[in-house]
Design a protein around this motif. Structure first.
Motif, mmCIF file in Angstrom:
data_model
loop_
_atom_site.group_PDB
_atom_site.id
_atom_site.type_symbol
_atom_site.label_atom_id
_atom_site.label_comp_id
_atom_site.label_asym_id
_atom_site.label_seq_id
_atom_site.Cartn_x
_atom_site.Cartn_y
_atom_site.Cartn_z
ATOM 1 N N ASP A 1 0.842 -1.210 0.000
ATOM 2 C CA ASP A 1 0.000 0.000 0.000
ATOM 3 C C ASP A 1 0.875 1.257 0.000
ATOM 4 O O ASP A 1 0.552 2.249 -0.643
ATOM 5 C CB ASP A 1 -0.934 -0.011 1.208
ATOM 6 N N VAL A 2 1.959 1.210 0.740
ATOM 7 C CA VAL A 2 3.025 2.210 0.627
ATOM 8 C C VAL A 2 4.341 1.449 0.685
ATOM 9 O O VAL A 2 4.557 0.649 1.599
ATOM 10 C CB VAL A 2 2.992 3.252 1.769
ATOM 11 N N VAL A 3 5.187 1.647 -0.297
ATOM 12 C CA VAL A 3 6.524 1.060 -0.298
ATOM 13 C C VAL A 3 7.524 2.200 -0.484
ATOM 14 O O VAL A 3 7.428 2.961 -1.447
ATOM 15 C CB VAL A 3 6.700 0.004 -1.412
ATOM 16 N N MET A 4 8.445 2.298 0.450
ATOM 17 C CA MET A 4 9.388 3.418 0.447
ATOM 18 C C MET A 4 10.808 2.897 0.643
ATOM 19 O O MET A 4 11.071 2.122 1.563
ATOM 20 C CB MET A 4 9.036 4.381 1.596
ATOM 21 N N ARG A 5 11.723 3.322 -0.226
ATOM 22 C CA ARG A 5 13.144 3.075 0.055
ATOM 23 C C ARG A 5 13.638 4.182 0.968
ATOM 24 O O ARG A 5 13.205 5.341 0.852
ATOM 25 C CB ARG A 5 13.954 3.028 -1.240
ATOM 26 N N TYR A 6 14.612 3.826 1.818
ATOM 27 C CA TYR A 6 14.878 4.707 2.953
ATOM 28 C C TYR A 6 16.301 4.490 3.433
ATOM 29 O O TYR A 6 16.790 3.355 3.491
ATOM 30 C CB TYR A 6 13.865 4.320 4.023
ATOM 31 N N ARG A 7 16.988 5.578 3.752
ATOM 32 C CA ARG A 7 18.296 5.458 4.406
ATOM 33 C C ARG A 7 18.500 6.647 5.331
ATOM 34 O O ARG A 7 17.836 7.679 5.163
ATOM 35 C CB ARG A 7 19.433 5.357 3.386
ATOM 36 N N THR A 8 19.400 6.479 6.286
ATOM 37 C CA THR A 8 19.685 7.578 7.211
ATOM 38 C C THR A 8 21.194 7.786 7.314
ATOM 39 O O THR A 8 21.980 6.858 7.119
ATOM 40 C CB THR A 8 19.134 7.296 8.616
ATOM 41 N N ILE A 9 21.546 9.022 7.607
ATOM 42 C CA ILE A 9 22.952 9.373 7.846
ATOM 43 C C ILE A 9 23.001 10.171 9.148
ATOM 44 O O ILE A 9 22.273 11.167 9.288
ATOM 45 C CB ILE A 9 23.522 10.233 6.702
ATOM 46 N N GLU A 10 23.836 9.717 10.052
ATOM 47 C CA GLU A 10 24.028 10.463 11.301
ATOM 48 C C GLU A 10 25.379 11.158 11.248
ATOM 49 O O GLU A 10 26.405 10.516 10.962
ATOM 50 C CB GLU A 10 23.965 9.519 12.500
ATOM 51 N N VAL A 11 25.366 12.453 11.508
ATOM 52 C CA VAL A 11 26.599 13.244 11.513
ATOM 53 C C VAL A 11 27.011 13.427 12.969
ATOM 54 O O VAL A 11 26.227 13.931 13.784
ATOM 55 C CB VAL A 11 26.373 14.599 10.826
ATOM 56 N N ILE A 12 28.218 12.987 13.283
ATOM 57 C CA ILE A 12 28.628 12.831 14.688
ATOM 58 C C ILE A 12 29.882 13.669 14.956
ATOM 59 O O ILE A 12 30.834 13.664 14.163
ATOM 60 C CB ILE A 12 28.921 11.335 14.985
ATOM 61 N N ARG A 13 29.858 14.387 16.067
ATOM 62 C CA ARG A 13 31.069 15.064 16.546
ATOM 63 C C ARG A 13 31.219 14.749 18.027
ATOM 64 O O ARG A 13 30.288 14.937 18.802
ATOM 65 C CB ARG A 13 30.982 16.568 16.323
ATOM 66 N N GLU A 14 32.391 14.289 18.378
ATOM 67 C CA GLU A 14 32.717 13.972 19.774
ATOM 68 C C GLU A 14 31.632 13.094 20.405
ATOM 69 O O GLU A 14 31.100 13.386 21.482
ATOM 70 C CB GLU A 14 32.916 15.263 20.571
ATOM 71 N N TYR B 1 14.775 4.714 13.057
ATOM 72 C CA TYR B 1 13.926 5.539 13.920
ATOM 73 C C TYR B 1 12.476 5.039 13.816
ATOM 74 O O TYR B 1 12.267 3.829 13.817
ATOM 75 C CB TYR B 1 14.063 7.033 13.597
ATOM 76 N N ASP B 2 11.550 5.946 13.659
ATOM 77 C CA ASP B 2 10.140 5.520 13.641
ATOM 78 C C ASP B 2 9.427 6.106 12.425
ATOM 79 O O ASP B 2 8.662 7.061 12.540
ATOM 80 C CB ASP B 2 9.469 5.964 14.956
ATOM 81 N N PRO B 3 9.664 5.553 11.251
ATOM 82 C CA PRO B 3 8.967 6.046 10.058
ATOM 83 C C PRO B 3 7.542 5.486 10.018
ATOM 84 O O PRO B 3 7.336 4.293 10.221
ATOM 85 C CB PRO B 3 9.815 5.494 8.909
ATOM 86 N N PHE B 4 6.577 6.346 9.761
ATOM 87 C CA PHE B 4 5.182 5.874 9.786
ATOM 88 C C PHE B 4 4.360 6.581 8.708
ATOM 89 O O PHE B 4 4.771 7.618 8.165
ATOM 90 C CB PHE B 4 4.568 6.086 11.173
ATOM 91 N N ILE B 5 3.226 5.975 8.408
ATOM 92 C CA ILE B 5 2.266 6.629 7.511
ATOM 93 C C ILE B 5 1.094 7.113 8.348
ATOM 94 O O ILE B 5 0.833 6.598 9.444
ATOM 95 C CB ILE B 5 1.789 5.702 6.367
ATOM 96 N N LEU C 1 5.684 0.716 12.426
ATOM 97 C CA LEU C 1 6.305 -0.596 12.551
ATOM 98 C C LEU C 1 5.858 -1.225 13.870
ATOM 99 O O LEU C 1 5.477 -0.513 14.810
ATOM 100 C CB LEU C 1 7.835 -0.466 12.537
ATOM 101 N N ALA C 2 5.937 -2.538 13.951
ATOM 102 C CA ALA C 2 5.467 -3.239 15.146
ATOM 103 C C ALA C 2 6.180 -2.724 16.395
ATOM 104 O O ALA C 2 7.402 -2.518 16.394
ATOM 105 C CB ALA C 2 5.706 -4.740 14.996
ATOM 106 N N ASP C 3 5.403 -2.486 17.411
ATOM 107 C CA ASP C 3 5.892 -2.066 18.728
ATOM 108 C C ASP C 3 6.557 -0.695 18.729
ATOM 109 O O ASP C 3 7.358 -0.390 19.627
ATOM 110 C CB ASP C 3 6.844 -3.127 19.337
ATOM 111 N N HIS C 4 6.236 0.114 17.749
ATOM 112 C CA HIS C 4 6.649 1.514 17.765
ATOM 113 C C HIS C 4 5.432 2.335 18.194
ATOM 114 O O HIS C 4 4.405 2.342 17.503
ATOM 115 C CB HIS C 4 7.136 1.982 16.393
ATOM 116 N N ALA C 5 5.569 3.022 19.313
ATOM 117 C CA ALA C 5 4.439 3.787 19.837
ATOM 118 C C ALA C 5 4.115 4.947 18.910
ATOM 119 O O ALA C 5 5.022 5.558 18.344
ATOM 120 C CB ALA C 5 4.777 4.313 21.228
#
Lengths: 736, 155
Positions: free
Chosen positions: A484-497, A620-624, A648-652
């Motif tokens: 019903d919804v199909v999404m490709r997805y990626r994340t990048i975290e930028v980290i300092r110290e 994280y918690d991607p939702f529709i 997603l299951a068990d994501h409040a």
């Protein structure tokens, strides 16, 4: 169409032989066959006896087709006749009208009515008429239709006008307005010539002079000039010209000639082309490599995008690039498209092995297939182009086969953030960030310009994807085709110290297999809404920055949702509004393949960096959620809008969710025990598949498409962990 | 475009039909075909899949095989030097060493006095990763294939 003939006087001694050879020339023993189709290739004709070359205007590559036309003569002023698919030109050695068939063999025609002993070097064909032009002599046309009955039919040249003052060496018919266009060699002025009466309009200065011996049009209305002296091919944009364009509108056009490619130089040149053919023939295998940066970086052919004729020896990485019919604009967008279904990840030869830190040196590892020349451009100021003074950062460096380590200095005035780079590897030097090249490859790469001491954590990897798949009938379980919804997805975290300073989330909508309208959002659990820096928060839809996550008339919806404890980033209010489907659903029914058209990029900077241990885990918690004001199934009395979310299951859910919905129909959520969005059998309404994934086609359950999903689930993931791979699927039950 | 308008019109009509079916308690247009879908597809020779209604998952299962892995690098020889770490999930061995796939990079980080620590998510039960450490003196990288042990990658 035509050139300049430096060797003209030398051949004048042959005039005495004219009458003796005329009858022989006209008695062609066998008729030449016409061209089989309207070719996309342009033709170039040089020398005496005339040699025929095929030229790829896109890249400048050319190759000899035939060096023996069957007659010892130069042929010039050639044009392609779309009515009978012959090339017509003027035999400047013997002053005869000639035509060439698909075998490039010359046939002499029975023409009268032209001035005696006068050569014509400028010609073209339209509507079954051959037009000839000679400065200070006149402008003529010849009706070619009698040749339909008899190759020896008498043809008569008709004088249109004696007013012929422009210094032309070729002209060409525009496919949209049927007017002739040519550039005066001395002044560089582009003229329009009316074939009916010879009237001329000086349109404007092209900025280039020289002997433009070959001129062509393509079917989009772009005009190409090939300069004899240096072989450079220029393009003038006349694509907006139509038969209703007025002279005033014409003279208001910018007709600056833009360098397009490097072709062959010659002291004697003429060109001809079937103007109704596209520049790149999509019926033939793709042989040209394009980049995939956004269009503003000059990526597509319309933008004179960077492009290379693929050869077997000059490329970056371990494998040659795949061919494209045009540039695709967006990260890795040329790797998996319907137009180039055999495409693969060919942006694999350039590796940014250190960060790009302002004011510091950075290292780039480049793997070359063989020896060649590399140049590289970086959009340091992030203004969407590579044209600023310091942006050509790598300038004609010679590479050796194998790994090459290149150090660059990031300018002190570079702007922090995401940007683009372009690398061009070729046997040619002095390439620009746009234009054609006769060999090699172009690779476009997204870059992150950073201050010092940053780390990046990618999920699942720098250019990999996970797939999010949703059933949108919650709380009712349905066909479980997970499309019903199909999404490709990626994340990048930028980290300092050891603290996350920014999160980037990138997605590409793959399918909408349901009627309901859904928005898409991401909740950052345990990160306060107030910790998101609204000043630098950025959302792009298809590379275009958005002010809102959606609008409907005067109503607007923000990107960072207010009234939420956790930060909730709204990406789209209605995914259906982002696509234009050719079928009932979008890319979920068999036979409904179409290009993917919606991508997003969300950049979420934090005011107070978040400790790594406090960060929620990717994805994280991607939702529709239900689009405001629209029906979303009989489970809801009215239009649930933002009060309905599917996670997603068990994501409040977020604070906007209506907890009264829990426990209805097939849902067995139990917030007290952190149980959310599961059926009585503990199945979810949303899944994350940790790779690119081919989703089931309409009404085929995930089990029908992927039988090993059963064992995977029943073993709690210990067995059949690769259940989602294509080689484990019942392919007939997948989309595409 | 006319075609687009036609498609939208058809979509609207289908939507109206679906709405009508729902109003009559049919449970939605897709569900109306559910009974037909229980049969295995005739075009496939794959094993008959169990009906999704019979599939039971564990109450805590998240439907992935993901695991968090700790990366810990300590190289005393690099103390005081500027150096950068890359971790890749896809790579191949070639004559010149390992050839990493840049698109498979999981971590890109600045080393601090020869040390680097972070975590990442192993999505597909992969056991081995390629570690690269680059200095800024145009020298080739340090490359090392690492194997996960006890949810850790260490050097």
């Amino acid at each position: 169409m035509k050139p300049i003939l430096l060797s003209f006087v030398k051949h004048s001694t042959r005039y005495l032989l004219l009458s003796a050879t005329l009858l022989t020339l006209m008695a062609s023993p066998a008729l030449s066959e016409p061209f089989g189709h309207c070719p996309s290739k342009a033709f170039l004709f040089q020398g005496t006896p005339v040699a025929s070359y095929g030229i790829n205007l896109v890249t400048g590559n050319y190759a000899l087709i035939e060096d023996d036309s069957g007659i010892d003569a130069n042929i010039n002023g050639l044009g392609f006749n779309q009515q009978d698919r012959y090339l017509y030109g003027f035999n400047t050695t013997h002053f005869l009208l000639t035509r060439l068939g698909g075998d490039f063999q010359a046939e002499t025609l029975n023409l009268s009515g032209l001035p005696q002993n006068t050569s014509f070097y400028v010609g073209d064909v339209a509507h079954h008429h051959y037009y000839l032009y000679r400065r200070n002599t006149g402008f003529y046309k010849v009706d070619l239709s009698p040749l339909e009955q008899d190759i020896n039919a008498p043809l008569i040249a008709q004088l249109i006008t004696t007013n012929a003052s422009i210094r032309l060496t070729d002209f060409a018919f525009h496919p949209n307005d049927d007017m002739l266009y040519g550039v005066d060699n001395s002044s560089g002025i582009l003229y329009q010539i009316n074939p009916a009466n010879g009237n001329q309009i000086a349109i404007g200065d092209t900025g280039e002079t020289g002997t433009f011996g070959a001129m062509y049009f393509d079917y989009n209305g772009y005009f190409y000039l090939s300069r004899n002296q240096d072989g450079q091919i220029y393009r003038i944009d006349l694509s907006s010209v139509t038969s209703s364009t007025t002279p005033t509108q014409l003279t208001e056009l910018s007709v600056v000639a833009v360098k397009f490619a490097d072709g062959p130089s010659s002291s004697q040149n003429d060109g001809a082309r079937c103007a109704s053919a596209p520049l790149i023939d999509e019926d033939s295998p793709a042989t040209i490599d394009f980049g995939d940066a956004p269009a503003s970086y000059h990526t597509t052919l319309a933008e004179n995008g960077a492009r290379h004729l693929i050869d077997a020896n000059t490329y970056l990485g371990l494998t040659p690039p795949d061919g494209d019919y045009d540039g695709y604009t967006g990260a890795n967008s040329d790797d998996n498209t319907i137009l180039a279904s055999a495409s693969y990840d060919d942006e694999d030869g350039v590796n940014f092995v250190t960060a790009l830190e302002i004011g510091l040196d950075s290292v780039i590892s480049v793997y070359a297939s063989g020896s060649g020349i590399l140049s590289g451009w970086f959009d340091w100021n992030r203004d969407g182009d590579f044209s600023d003074d310091n942006e050509r950062t790598i300038n004609d460096i010679s590479l050796s086969p194998g790994f090459n380590i290149i150090s660059i200095r990031v300018p002190q005035d570079a702007t922090i953030g995401n940007s683009w780079s372009r690398f061009r590897f070729s046997q040619q030097t002095n390439l620009s960030y746009d234009g054609g090249s006769t060999s090699g490859e172009v690779e476009d790469h997204q870059i992150q310009i950073a201050s010092a001491n940053l780390s990046y954590r990618y999920y699942p990897s720098e250019a990999g994807w996970v797939t999010l798949a949703y059933e949108d009938k919650w709380p009712e379980s349905e066909d479980y085709d997970m499309n019903d919804v199909v999404m490709r997805y990626r994340t990048i975290e930028v980290i300092r110290e050891n603290k996350v300073v920014r999160v980037d989330i990138i997605g590409a909508l793959q399918a909408l297999g349901g009627y309901h309208h859904n928005g898409f959002a991401v909740q950052l659990t345990n990160i306060a809404t107030s910790n998101v820096n609204l000043q630098t928060l950025r959302l792009l839809h298809n590379n275009i920055e958005q002010q809102y996550s959606g609008t409907n008339g005067a109503d607007t919806w923000p990107i960072l949702e207010s009234g939420q404890t956790n930060a909730v980033l709204l990406i789209s209010q209605d995914l259906w509004s982002q696509v234009d489907s050719m079928c009932t659903f979008y890319r979920s029914e068999l036979g409904c393949e179409q290009l993917q058209t919606f991508t997003f990029e969300l950049s979420v900077p934090f005011i107070t960096p978040v400790a790594l241990e406090a960060m929620p885990s990717a994805p994280y918690d991607p939702f529709i959620f239900a689009t405001e004001g629209l029906y979303h199934g009989e489970s809801f009395a009215g239009h649930p809008g933002r009060s309905l979310e599917i996670h997603l299951a068990d994501h409040a859910p977020t604070d906007k969710f209506n907890n009264d919905y829990f426990g209805q129909q097939d849902d067995t959520s139990d917030p007290a025990n952190n149980r959310y969005f599961r059926t009585i059998n503990n199945l979810p309404w949303a899944m994350e598949i940790t790779d690119q994934w081919r989703w089931p086609s309409e009404r085929k359950s995930i089990l029908q498409a992927y039988p090993k999903f059963q064992q995977f689930v029943e073993s709690q993931g210990l067995e059949e962990a690769n259940w989602y791979q294509e080689n484990e699927a019942t392919v007939a039950n997948l989309f595409q | 475009m006319p075609d687009t308008q036609l498609k939208k019109l058809i979509t609207l009509q289908l939507l109206t039909l679906a709405l009508a079916l729902m109003l009559f308690g049919c449970g939605g247009s897709k569900q109306s075909n559910e009974s037909q879908e229980a049969a295995p597809p005739s075009e496939s020779s794959s094993p008959v899949a169990e009906n999704i209604d019979d599939l039971v998952a564990a109450s805590s299962f998240n439907f992935t095989s993901k695991a968090t892995i700790a990366l810990s690098i300590n190289i005393t020889e690099l103390e005081g030097q500027r150096a950068h770490v890359n971790l890749y999930s896809q790579y191949q061995k070639i004559a010149d060493g390992y050839y990493p796939s840049p698109s498979s990079r999981v971590i890109s980080g600045t080393m601090s006095d020869g040390s680097y620590q972070n975590t990442f998510i192993n999505t597909n039960q992969q056991q081995r990763y390629l570690l690269e450490i680059w200095r800024y003196d145009s020298s080739p990288p340090i490359q090392q294939e690492l194997t996960i042990a006890n949810a850790k990658l260490s050097l």
